[in-house]
Design a protein around this motif. Structure first.
Motif, mmCIF file in Angstrom:
data_model
loop_
_atom_site.group_PDB
_atom_site.id
_atom_site.type_symbol
_atom_site.label_atom_id
_atom_site.label_comp_id
_atom_site.label_asym_id
_atom_site.label_seq_id
_atom_site.Cartn_x
_atom_site.Cartn_y
_atom_site.Cartn_z
ATOM 1 N N THR A 82 0.878 -1.161 0.000
ATOM 2 C CA THR A 82 0.000 0.000 0.000
ATOM 3 C C THR A 82 0.917 1.212 0.000
ATOM 4 N N GLU A 87 5.349 7.759 -5.115
ATOM 5 C CA GLU A 87 4.978 6.948 -6.271
ATOM 6 C C GLU A 87 6.108 5.975 -6.591
ATOM 7 N N ALA A 99 2.219 3.200 -9.493
ATOM 8 C CA ALA A 99 1.349 3.143 -8.322
ATOM 9 C C ALA A 99 1.690 4.341 -7.448
ATOM 10 N N SER A 103 -2.794 3.814 -3.496
ATOM 11 C CA SER A 103 -2.931 2.574 -4.262
ATOM 12 C C SER A 103 -2.444 1.380 -3.459
#
Length: 180
Positions: A82, A87, A99, A103
């Motif tokens: 998670t 990023e 991601a 996300s």
């Protein structure tokens, strides 16, 4: 079907009794007693080990600086990330995916993957491995650091080569294959 406690699971199955030998664990990533390890260019904090979860999973707080991240690898356990901040670019079976904060990414067991922080800011991830063991691999191959936000040690080229060789020699013991 049988659960981890040896009881039957499924519709209508009885829930096993409470295992009072297991204790509540409260994990603070900034606790000075937490285990902080420099691995793959980042600082990883072991929040929950397999020992603390009855062998069910481990949870690792990862602070990944720009350019940090592990090389291509695979392992026989599920791994879920998670992204809390920043990023990452994740390569999964040769295909790149981005991601960002908020996300969640699940890596199926045995699938080749890698990730890299290609931004100019640190990324912070929670990583759950089930079953556990990856946290022990990190402890075996990484370098202890003082805190969750401590910079990784500056390693000479010879020290970097030794860490890579150590990881390669120990990977199979921890159900991991480095693909480099």
């Amino acid at each position: 079907m049988t659960n981890l406690s040896g009881g039957t699971i499924g519709p209508g199955a009885a829930i096993p009794p409470d295992d009072t030998s297991r204790k509540l664990t409260l994990a603070d990533p900034d606790d000075p007693k937490a285990r902080h390890i420099s691995v793959a260019g980042g600082t990883y904090t072991i929040l929950l080990s397999g020992e603390e979860t009855g062998g069910r999973y481990s949870l690792i707080d990862m602070l990944v600086p720009p350019g940090g991240g592990p090389p291509p690898h695979r392992h026989d356990f599920e791994e879920m990330f998670t992204i809390l901040a920043g990023e990452i670019e994740l390569t999964f079976r040769g295909e790149a995916h981005r991601a960002s904060a908020g996300s969640t990414v699940n890596i199926p067991a045995n699938a080749p993957h890698a990730f890299k922080n290609k931004s100019d800011k640190p990324a912070r991830l929670l990583c759950m491995c089930t079953p556990p063991g990856q946290e022990e691999f990190f402890m075996a191959v990484g370098d202890p650091v003082d805190s969750r936000t401590a910079a990784p040690p500056k390693l000479s080229p010879a020290e970097q080569a030794e860490r890579i060789q150590r990881a390669k020699s120990l990977a199979a013991r921890y159900r991991t294959e480095l693909l480099v």
